[in-house]
Design an enzyme around this catalytic site. Structure first.
Site, PDB file in Angstrom:
ATOM      1  NE  ARG A  34      -7.732  -8.930   0.330  1.00 52.11           N
ATOM      2  CZ  ARG A  34      -7.517  -8.088  -0.682  1.00 52.11           C
ATOM      3  NH1 ARG A  34      -6.639  -7.086  -0.528  1.00 52.11           N
ATOM      4  NH2 ARG A  34      -8.140  -8.228  -1.836  1.00 52.11           N
ATOM      5  CE  LYS A  42      -4.376  -1.875   1.493  1.00 47.64           C
ATOM      6  NZ  LYS A  42      -5.477  -1.876   2.478  1.00 47.64           N
TER       7      LYS A  42
END
Length: 278
Positions: free
Chosen positions: A248, A208
């Site tokens: 994840r 991210k």
């Protein structure tokens, strides 16, 4: 949890696994690499993404879930639509991963409860509710951890009221969703406050933007997405040692290794504590 995006516009791997055979092959690789479950999503949730038609999402997701389950691959479905969740669960998906925490579709929690399935509820701020600010950051009143914790507690209460068993509820702080870098690191640092709610916690930090910002070049340019996996694995190790239920990730191998390291570290600390007690 290995990420399988069947999309054209996901921030990291959009379009790479859109072809059916490529998606199946990638899912098999992730399981071989150590993924406990493959998270199948047919709609990007990156900032600025345009929602796909329900029929398109169904066509992308449901046949793939059917094929993966026939192949013995454990599957969760990443969707905000109750109809897609129902279709995937009917084909053998075992978990619903809803980034809206059941807010985008009022039927979601009912469908999950009717199937007796676990659900992952993420902290979510609707784009319509974003306050003005860099990257669509929301206003957390100076306490992002407390705000996220309270929101997740309310979503867990809603899931319980809908008939979902407490042991089937997993919470996700929603790293990167209407949060800046400081917010994300605060949530990771104080993950114990989320764990104190009494539900398993999923950490989804993989590749991210806040990781790219941390690894920025001297000129301030964020690290390319492809160069963020080592740092993602470091987050995995810390999250696992802190007691997270799962992570994840896009690249399974380094994070699977990181979980092993965290388990060994925790076992070593527990052994030392036992000795000290003796």
């Amino acid at each position: 949890m290995g990420i399988l995006n069947i999309t054209v516009d996901s921030f990291s791997d959009g379009g790479r696994h859109l072809a059916f055979d490529d998606a199946v092959a990638h899912a098999r690789r992730m399981v071989a690499d150590g993924a406990d479950i493959v998270d199948v999503g047919g709609e990007s949730t990156r900032p600025g993404a345009i929602r796909v038609a329900e029929s398109d999402e169904m066509q992308r997701v449901v046949p793939l879930v059917r094929a993966l389950r026939a192949d013995g691959v454990p599957v969760s479905v990443d969707t905000m639509r109750a109809s897609v969740a129902a279709g995937a669960l009917a084909e053998g998906a075992t978990i619903v991963n809803d980034v809206s925490g059941g807010l985008a579709d009022p039927d979601m929690l009912r469908v999950v409860a009717e199937h007796g399935a676990p659900v992952i509820l993420m902290h979510w701020v609707s784009p319509d509710d974003y306050h003005a600010g860099a990257g669509g950051r929301s206003d957390y009143g100076g306490d992002v951890v407390g705000s996220v914790r309270d929101h997740l507690a309310r979503r867990a209460d809603a899931a319980l009221a809908a008939g979902i068993a407490a042991e089937d509820i997993v919470l996700d702080p929603g790293l990167g969703f209407a949060k800046d870098s400081d917010d994300n690191w605060a949530l990771l640092r104080d993950i114990d406050q989320l764990l104190d709610l009494g539900f398993p916690v999923l950490v989804a930090a993989s590749r991210k933007r806040f990781i790219g910002a941390l690894l920025a070049d001297q000129d301030g340019s964020p690290r390319e997405v492809s160069g963020r996996d080592a740092a993602t694995a470091a987050v995995t190790s810390i999250a696992a040692a802190a007691g997270a239920w799962g992570v994840r990730v896009h690249d399974v191998v380094p994070s699977a290794d990181a979980v092993r390291v965290a388990a060994a570290w925790s076992a070593g600390r527990a052994g030392r504590a036992r000795l000290a007690g003796e």
